[in-house]
Design a protein around this motif. Structure first.
Motif, short mmCIF file in Angstrom:
data_model
loop_
_atom_site.label_atom_id
_atom_site.label_comp_id
_atom_site.label_asym_id
_atom_site.label_seq_id
_atom_site.Cartn_x
_atom_site.Cartn_y
_atom_site.Cartn_z
N GLU A 102 0.83 -1.21 0.00
CA GLU A 102 0.00 0.00 0.00
C GLU A 102 0.86 1.25 0.00
O GLU A 102 0.56 2.22 -0.71
N PHE A 103 1.92 1.25 0.81
CA PHE A 103 2.77 2.43 0.84
C PHE A 103 3.46 2.63 -0.50
O PHE A 103 3.55 3.76 -1.01
N GLU A 104 3.97 1.55 -1.09
CA GLU A 104 4.65 1.68 -2.38
C GLU A 104 3.69 2.15 -3.46
O GLU A 104 4.07 2.95 -4.33
N SER A 105 2.46 1.69 -3.41
CA SER A 105 1.47 2.14 -4.39
C SER A 105 1.19 3.63 -4.22
O SER A 105 1.09 4.37 -5.21
N TRP A 106 1.09 4.08 -2.96
CA TRP A 106 0.88 5.51 -2.70
C TRP A 106 2.08 6.33 -3.17
O TRP A 106 1.93 7.41 -3.73
N ALA A 107 3.29 5.83 -2.93
CA ALA A 107 4.51 6.58 -3.23
C ALA A 107 4.83 6.63 -4.72
O ALA A 107 5.50 7.57 -5.18
N GLU B 2 13.09 3.43 1.28
CA GLU B 2 14.40 4.01 0.99
C GLU B 2 15.53 2.99 1.03
O GLU B 2 16.59 3.22 0.46
N GLY B 3 15.37 1.89 1.74
CA GLY B 3 16.36 0.82 1.68
C GLY B 3 17.37 0.81 2.81
O GLY B 3 17.42 1.72 3.65
N PRO B 4 18.21 -0.23 2.87
CA PRO B 4 19.11 -0.45 4.01
C PRO B 4 20.14 0.66 4.25
O PRO B 4 20.63 0.81 5.37
N GLU B 5 20.47 1.42 3.22
CA GLU B 5 21.51 2.44 3.40
C GLU B 5 20.96 3.74 4.00
O GLU B 5 21.73 4.65 4.33
N TYR B 6 19.66 3.82 4.15
CA TYR B 6 19.03 5.07 4.58
C TYR B 6 19.65 5.64 5.87
O TYR B 6 19.94 6.84 5.92
N ALA C 42 15.13 5.78 12.69
CA ALA C 42 15.99 6.32 11.63
C ALA C 42 15.29 7.40 10.79
O ALA C 42 15.87 8.47 10.57
N PRO C 43 14.07 7.19 10.31
CA PRO C 43 13.43 8.28 9.57
C PRO C 43 13.20 9.53 10.42
O PRO C 43 13.34 10.65 9.93
N ASN C 44 12.86 9.34 11.68
CA ASN C 44 12.67 10.49 12.55
C ASN C 44 13.96 11.26 12.77
O ASN C 44 13.96 12.49 12.85
N MET D 50 13.67 13.54 9.49
CA MET D 50 12.97 14.68 10.07
C MET D 50 13.89 15.59 10.87
O MET D 50 13.86 16.81 10.72
N SER D 51 14.70 15.02 11.74
CA SER D 51 15.50 15.82 12.66
C SER D 51 16.76 16.39 12.01
O SER D 51 17.06 17.58 12.17
N GLN D 52 17.52 15.58 11.28
CA GLN D 52 18.84 16.00 10.79
C GLN D 52 18.88 16.37 9.31
O GLN D 52 19.92 16.80 8.81
N PHE D 53 17.77 16.21 8.59
CA PHE D 53 17.71 16.54 7.16
C PHE D 53 18.84 15.84 6.39
O PHE D 53 19.27 16.28 5.34
N ALA D 54 19.29 14.71 6.94
CA ALA D 54 20.41 14.01 6.30
C ALA D 54 19.97 13.23 5.08
O ALA D 54 20.81 12.77 4.30
N ASP D 55 18.66 13.05 4.90
CA ASP D 55 18.17 12.37 3.70
C ASP D 55 17.94 13.34 2.55
O ASP D 55 17.47 12.96 1.48
N GLY D 56 18.29 14.60 2.75
CA GLY D 56 18.21 15.59 1.67
C GLY D 56 16.82 16.06 1.35
O GLY D 56 16.61 16.70 0.31
N GLY D 57 15.84 15.76 2.21
CA GLY D 57 14.49 16.27 1.98
C GLY D 57 13.47 15.22 1.61
O GLY D 57 12.38 15.57 1.15
N VAL D 58 13.77 13.95 1.82
CA VAL D 58 12.79 12.89 1.56
C VAL D 58 11.57 13.08 2.45
O VAL D 58 10.42 12.99 2.01
N ILE D 59 11.81 13.36 3.72
CA ILE D 59 10.71 13.50 4.68
C ILE D 59 10.29 14.95 4.86
O ILE D 59 9.10 15.27 4.81
N ALA D 60 11.23 15.82 5.11
CA ALA D 60 10.91 17.22 5.44
C ALA D 60 11.19 18.13 4.26
O ALA D 60 12.18 17.96 3.54
N SER D 61 10.34 19.13 4.09
CA SER D 61 10.56 20.08 3.00
C SER D 61 11.58 21.15 3.36
O SER D 61 12.07 21.86 2.48
N LYS D 62 11.91 21.25 4.63
CA LYS D 62 12.96 22.16 5.09
C LYS D 62 13.54 21.60 6.39
O LYS D 62 12.90 20.79 7.06
N PRO D 63 14.75 22.00 6.75
CA PRO D 63 15.31 21.52 8.02
C PRO D 63 14.59 22.14 9.21
O PRO D 63 14.19 23.31 9.17
#
Length: 508
Positions: free
Chosen positions: A134-139, A317-321, A400-402, A406-419
């Protein structure tokens, strides 16, 4: 021939997929306390004790329900030290060749089971509201994977807080109503705690012997260790705190660590509470007039929206996230995160609470420890590992996603639109921390200036190329550019001096 049925420490639900696929009279449930799970990071002693005690009680429940259970305690002779090792040991003991498992919530364990020489059949974890499919279909095909839109899909799927096709109250989100700072004269309920029984006390003594050097205080210990106790915690929250949860969910008071929060996140994450049932009970409280809609919606959004969303992101996002570092921050985590002296009262309060309770609520994590780590340019892998170690509800799929996203913006903006960065003003607005701090939140530069004020502008200046065209940050850069040139130079110089002192290990 029997099959082995693996039940992990965060899968303590009778409805977990591996148990549902098994045959009670034929198969053998395998549960194990192993060093590989206690030592991959140095978990808070309270977290280890919670999981071990809950595992032992869940194993007893399965036995009383007619299951054959092979349970290994951490100090048992012959303990293989890892989940695959225990499966191999039990397979030889019971003449089994195959294993029924529920897909673990961490890539690390998934890969370990995939490498196990036994025939391991991994079933999807159906305790979540959204499946991976379901998540992959939404994404699929989306340029941005924002939680708000996923949350709306989950509302439509479940019917929670819906009136036909429209959200109850004509609004999807009541976040605007949930940003009130708390006053210290509020009537604040006390969390429900449980005195350790004989079995829990045995676990506490084991943890004291084996993990005395881990960061965190083990005692007092009052967590729920059974589904029945966790249900009492939920009921207590709904009856005493839900009404004010929404309004004050972002507030912080240094002498009130729990405010109106539920403290059920760990119980959801180890499986002794069901997320959909929790949401339905909160919705019913709203329908019965026992809580306003901003409280019910704010709480349900954290589970139905955020919790389900970050799990989807982790696997999408996979194991390297967890190892991402989009901003190339490389500073080491400073000793203050382990309780060393700091003159910053907000950080001292958050870290001390974390050490003693294995808990801090989402704003303390995001806007105190997380905000500081981000604007101080700390390596996000070290921040990620710290959060995984110190909180009682931390499992990598949710942590990890949080943290990385969300917290460190280390994913380059996958979760948050700004830091999520702020100066000291936000902390001052939402807490009483600043009033007794060595630093002055009103001072922008000079002796006694709040480090958050200095580091906030230093962060923005350092990452201008990345963020100045972000519509949500443009005003910040206009404010920076309007500052006197000399003042900007002073801010940057004093921020660098602070970071140098911090990196050297000096108290800051």
């Amino acid at each position: 021939m029997p099959r082995l049925v693996l039940v992990l420490g965060d899968q303590l639900s009778p409805s977990v997929a591996a148990l549902k696929a098994a045959e009670k009279g034929r198969d053998v449930v395998v549960m194990a306390e192993v060093a590989a799970e206690t030592d991959y990071v140095r978990h808070h002693p309270k977290k280890i004790a919670l999981i071990f005690a809950a595992m032992r009680k869940f194993a007893a429940r399965l036995k009383s329900d007619g299951w054959k259970v092979a349970y290994t305690r951490l100090d048992d002779d012959g303990n293989a030290g890892s989940i695959p090792g225990e499966l191999l040991r039990r397979a030889e003991e019971h003449g089994a060749r195959s294993v029924l498992a529920t897909r673990p919530g961490e890539w690390r364990l998934i890969e370990a089971l995939e490498d196990c020489p036994l025939d391991v059949a991994m079933h999807e974890d159906t305790r979540f509201i959204a499946s991976h499919a379901e998540f992959e279909s939404w994404a699929e095909g989306r340029k941005a994977l924002r939680m708000e839109y996923f949350y709306r899909e989950m509302r439509r799927k479940t019917g929670l807080l819906m009136e036909g096709d429209e959200p109850a109250g004509d609004k999807w989100n009541y976040d605007h109503d949930n940003r009130k700072p708390a006053e210290d004269d509020l009537f604040l309920p006390k969390p429900l705690w449980f005195e350790p029984d004989e079995e829990v006390e045995e676990v506490l003594q084991l943890v004291e012997q084996r993990f005395a050097d881990n960061f965190g205080k083990l005692r007092p210990f009052g967590f729920a260790t059974t589904a029945e106790q966790a249900e009492k915690v939920l009921t207590h929250f709904i009856q005493t705190a839900l009404e004010n949860f929404g309004t004050y969910q972002d507030a912080m008071l240094q002498d009130q660590r729990f405010l109106y929060h539920s403290l059920i996140s760990a119980y959801l994450n180890i499986g002794v509470l069901d997320p959909l049932d929790v949401c339905q009970r909160v919705e019913q409280a709203w329908k019965d007039g026992k809580a306003p809609i901003n409280a019910a919606e704010g709480f349900i959004r954290q589970i139905l929206g955020w919790r389900e969303y970050v799990r989807g992101i982790y696997f999408h996002e996979g194991p390297e996230y967890p190892s991402r570092n989009a901003l190339n921050h490389q500073r080491a985590l400073p000793p203050l995160f382990w309780g060393a002296e700091t003159k910053m009262n907000c950080l001292a309060q958050a870290v001390n609470q974390t050490e003693e309770e294995a808990y801090a609520h989402h704003i303390q994590r995001l806007m105190i420890t997380g905000n500081f780590a981000l604007i101080a340019q700390i390596n996000p892998s070290e921040v990620h590992e710290w959060y995984l170690e110190v909180y009682f509800d931390a499992f990598e799929w949710v942590e990890a996603p949080n943290t990385v996203g969300m917290s460190q913006f280390a994913d380059g903006g996958v979760i948050a639109s700004k830091p999520y960065v702020s100066s000291g003003n936000y902390i001052h607005k939402m807490s009483d921390y600043c009033g007794s701090c060595h630093y002055s939140v009103s001072k922008k530069t000079g002796e006694g200036a709040c480090p958050f004020n200095l580091l906030y502008w230093h962060f923005l200046d350092r990452h201008r190329d990345r963020f100045e065209n972000n519509p949500r940050m443009a005003q910040m850069y206009r404010t920076w550019d309007r500052m006197d040139h000399g003042k900007r130079k002073t801010v940057l110089r004093e921020a660098e001096a602070f970071l140098t002192r911090m990196s050297k290990g000096d108290p800051v």
